[in-house]
Design an enzyme around this catalytic site. Structure first.
Site, PDB file in Angstrom:
ATOM      1  N   LYS A 116       0.834  -1.213   0.000  1.00 55.34           N
ATOM      2  CA  LYS A 116       0.000   0.000   0.000  1.00 55.34           C
ATOM      3  C   LYS A 116       0.864   1.257   0.000  1.00 55.34           C
ATOM      4  O   LYS A 116       0.550   2.230  -0.679  1.00 55.34           O
ATOM      5  CB  LYS A 116      -0.929   0.015   1.211  1.00 55.34           C
ATOM      6  N   GLU A 200      -4.002   7.632   7.287  1.00 57.46           N
ATOM      7  CA  GLU A 200      -4.667   8.491   6.299  1.00 57.46           C
ATOM      8  C   GLU A 200      -5.728   9.335   6.987  1.00 57.46           C
ATOM      9  O   GLU A 200      -6.301   8.922   7.995  1.00 57.46           O
ATOM     10  CB  GLU A 200      -5.391   7.642   5.238  1.00 57.46           C
ATOM     11  N   ARG A 292      -5.011  -8.500  -9.648  1.00 60.07           N
ATOM     12  CA  ARG A 292      -5.649  -9.777  -9.987  1.00 60.07           C
ATOM     13  C   ARG A 292      -6.969  -9.522 -10.691  1.00 60.07           C
ATOM     14  O   ARG A 292      -7.429  -8.382 -10.792  1.00 60.07           O
ATOM     15  CB  ARG A 292      -5.946 -10.551  -8.695  1.00 60.07           C
TER      16      ARG A 292
HETATM   17  C1  MV4 Z   1     -10.969   4.502   3.892  1.00 62.80           C
HETATM   18  C2  MV4 Z   1     -12.221   5.031   4.222  1.00 62.80           C
HETATM   19  C3  MV4 Z   1     -12.282   6.382   4.506  1.00 62.80           C
HETATM   20  N1  MV4 Z   1     -11.163   7.134   4.474  1.00 62.80           N
HETATM   21  N2  MV4 Z   1      -9.887   5.296   3.880  1.00 62.80           N
HETATM   22  C4  MV4 Z   1     -12.235  -0.105   3.872  1.00 62.80           C
HETATM   23  C5  MV4 Z   1     -11.543  -1.269   3.233  1.00 62.80           C
HETATM   24  C6  MV4 Z   1     -10.268  -0.767   2.669  1.00 62.80           C
HETATM   25  N3  MV4 Z   1      -9.969  -1.358   1.381  1.00 62.80           N
HETATM   26  C7  MV4 Z   1     -10.439   0.697   2.581  1.00 62.80           C
HETATM   27  N4  MV4 Z   1     -11.587   1.061   3.372  1.00 62.80           N
HETATM   28  C8  MV4 Z   1     -11.864   2.364   3.654  1.00 62.80           C
HETATM   29  N5  MV4 Z   1     -10.808   3.206   3.596  1.00 62.80           N
HETATM   30  C9  MV4 Z   1     -10.001   6.574   4.188  1.00 62.80           C
HETATM   31  N6  MV4 Z   1      -8.900   7.341   4.194  1.00 62.80           N
HETATM   32  C10 MV4 Z   1     -13.325   4.197   4.252  1.00 62.80           C
HETATM   33  C11 MV4 Z   1     -13.152   2.845   3.980  1.00 62.80           C
HETATM   34  C12 MV4 Z   1     -14.340   2.071   4.103  1.00 62.80           C
HETATM   35  C13 MV4 Z   1     -14.872   1.410   3.032  1.00 62.80           C
HETATM   36  C14 MV4 Z   1     -14.250   1.427   1.787  1.00 62.80           C
HETATM   37  C15 MV4 Z   1     -14.814   0.793   0.732  1.00 62.80           C
HETATM   38  C16 MV4 Z   1     -16.007   0.118   0.906  1.00 62.80           C
HETATM   39  C17 MV4 Z   1     -16.632   0.056   2.122  1.00 62.80           C
HETATM   40  C18 MV4 Z   1     -16.072   0.699   3.204  1.00 62.80           C
HETATM   41  C19 MV4 Z   1     -16.728   0.652   4.435  1.00 62.80           C
HETATM   42  C20 MV4 Z   1     -16.167   1.298   5.474  1.00 62.80           C
HETATM   43  C21 MV4 Z   1     -14.980   1.999   5.319  1.00 62.80           C
END
Ligand code: MV4
Length: 521
Positions: A116, A200, A292
């Site tokens: 990441k 972040e 992928r």
């Molecule tokens: C975040 C975010 C808000 N702000 N990053 C959740 C899984 C991971 N792949 C990244 N995720 C998130 N990162 C920042 N800086 C909110 C999420 C997140 C989320 C992202 C995608 C789909 C569903 C989610 C549910 C909760 C939080």
């Protein structure tokens, strides 16, 4: 072109890859663990080889066994599918050593874009916006605090090796940092063997939109539109669609170019996905790259007419992409539901078991990518996804109407499924209007519970009994379960005999027990 491909996977994705092989007149070779002997992917393969016990650590994750089977069968390529070894650079390295082609990116690109923080560095270098935060792993708690003060709370701690929300913790204020740091680091250490974290700014109600990219070995990289993946439960995607309801042609172009720039800078070939968070003002921020084929690839296939798996195979064999960027057009709308063997009345707990009878939906625009059949037993050992139901329509409304019909036609007895959940989501005004964000489903499920809870509370107040009121919360959980059951329709296992009735009593007790364990809101 390859003559024989080994599929280092199981379930619906193994079946999907076998179908591509068959179309291309390539022999498809399955591998299977002890509990997968009778699985659909084994039955549909041209050849199949056992690779050990049920535990994936002793079968699907053992590179030597995969390479051994490929050598024994005389395969000239390996397709990893998704999950298992798909993003482990050791597999393409072992393939190279064995003189077998790997259907995916190079191990170097996988490493560059899979980390990441390394990927965040690349994004910065090529001028693609990332969420404000650290570009390097944090050395210690004090550094996290200092960074958080700089960019302002709320912030989120994430695992460098992470993905899927593992090792991720929201930190809303300074006092929460130490605990969150400890939890995230130990979770990341357990899940990935790497406890390093970065930080972040936490975006409040973003959408999760990802761009499909395809690259060949001749310097061509294109984007094939986006997928909207905001409907998730606990970081697991539940519904995906293409195009995104909020996308414009201009934003697609800008995000697509950004994704291609990133892929190019990372030396990317084959199919990959660049994830972005998109805020209410349609600002987008690079999140991470998945090196992928994705579970949700069919929605892209439906709206672009590109067969992503055949493209992966062609590219890995050294063929150039068959299309240029300007050839890729988005036509219509596609929506996918991930159908799981899980119990919606018991916190979506996996519900494996024998599928007694099963009917597959059909009709115009309907596609079912699945890996099961009636009479087959869903094993305990793996992700209990049964398959994906995809509907295509000329526009979103038609796709949703077709999906709703197909969900009604889907029938499986003997196991519990989450089909009822899709019908409830599809019935909401928010979903209909495309008005949702990443936490939308978690909020929706919480509100559903609250709604029933409020009704029970009101009744308790009317009765005027303190005792009843104190029981209201437990009763609410049972009521919501009963309400789900009543709306499940044909797919619910109805207690029609003593065994089933006993089982539901057992389950009610289990649920009550769970209520005591879970923190109450
Ligand atoms: C975040 C975010 C808000 N702000 N990053 C959740 C899984 C991971 N792949 C990244 N995720 C998130 N990162 C920042 N800086 C909110 C999420 C997140 C989320 C992202 C995608 C789909 C569903 C989610 C549910 C909760 C939080």
């Amino acid at each position: 072109m390859f003559r024989k491909i080994l599929i280092a996977n199981r379930g619906e994705i193994a079946v999907r890859i076998l179908r591509a092989c068959r179309e291309m007149c390539i022999r498809g070779v399955a591998v299977y663990s002890d509990v997968d002997r009778a699985s659909l992917h084994v039955r549909l393969a041209d050849e199949a080889y056992p690779i050990g016990p049920a535990s994936s650590r002793e079968s699907y994750l053992v590179i030597d066994k995969i390479i051994g089977a490929a050598r024994y069968a005389g395969c000239d390529a390996i397709h990893p599918g998704y999950g298992f070894l798909a993003e482990n650079p050791a597999l393409p390295r072992a393939c190279a050593d064995a003189g077998i082609a790997f259907i995916g990116p190079s191990p170097e690109a996988m490493e560059q874009l899979g980390s990441k923080t390394a990927a965040r560095h690349i994004a910065k270098k090529v001028g693609v916006a990332t969420v404000p935060g650290t570009l390097d792993p944090l050395a210690k708690l004090e550094d996290a605090l200092e960074m958080a003060r700089q960019i302002g709370f709320p912030v989120v701690l994430k695992a460098v090796a992470g993905g899927g929300g593992k090792g991720m913790r929201l930190v809303e204020r300074e006092s929460e940092m130490a605990g969150a740091w400890r939890d995230a680091a130990s979770e990341a250490q357990n899940a990935f063997g790497d406890g390093r974290l970065y930080l972040e700014k936490y975006l409040l109600r973003p959408r999760h939109i990802e761009i499909q990219v395809l690259g060949d070995h001749h310097g061509n990289i294109v984007y094939a539109g986006e997928r909207e993946c905001s409907i998730q439960r606990r970081y697991q995607k539940v519904i995906e669609e293409a195009p995104s309801p909020v996308m414009t042609a201009e934003l697609r172009h800008t995000m697509g170019e950004a994704a291609v720039k990133l892929a190019r800078a990372g030396g990317y070939t084959n199919a990959g996905t660049v994830e972005f968070l998109v805020d209410a003002e349609r600002n987008f921020y690079f999140l991470e790259m998945n090196t992928r084929l994705q579970v949700e690839h069919p929605v892209t296939e439906m709206v672009t007419s590109i067969d992503l798996v055949k493209t992966q195979i062609r590219v890995a064999a050294g063929e150039p992409l068959l299309f240029r960027q300007e050839d890729i057009v988005i036509r219509g709308h596609a929506v996918e539901c991930r159908i799981y063997a899980e119990d919606p009345d018991n916190n979506f707990f996996p519900s494996p078991g024998k599928i007694l009878v099963r009917r597959a939906p059909s009709g115009p625009g309907i596609r079912l990518d699945d890996g099961v059949y009636g009479g087959w037993t869903v094993p305990n050992e793996y992700d209990p996804m049964l398959g994906k139901l995809i509907a295509w329509g000329n526009d979103r409304a038609e796709a949703l109407a077709r999906l709703e019909g197909a969900l009604g036609e889907y029938y499986a007895s003997g196991i519990k499924t989450n089909v009822g959940l899709f019908r409830r989501i599809l019935a909401t005004e928010d979903f209909r209007s495309g008005n949702f964000y990443t936490r939308w489903l978690d909020d929706f499920l919480r509100d559903e519970k609250k709604h029933v809870s409020a009704k029970v509370d009101a009744q308790a107040a009317a009765v005027g009994s303190v005792e009843v009121a104190s029981l209201a919360e437990d009763a609410a959980a049972l009521a919501v379960a009963a309400w789900h059951m009543s709306r499940e329709g044909a797919s619910a296992a109805k207690p029609s005999n003593g065994v089933a009735a006993k089982e539901s009593q057992w389950k009610i007790e289990g649920r009550l027990e769970q209520l005591d364990r879970e923190p109450r809101r």
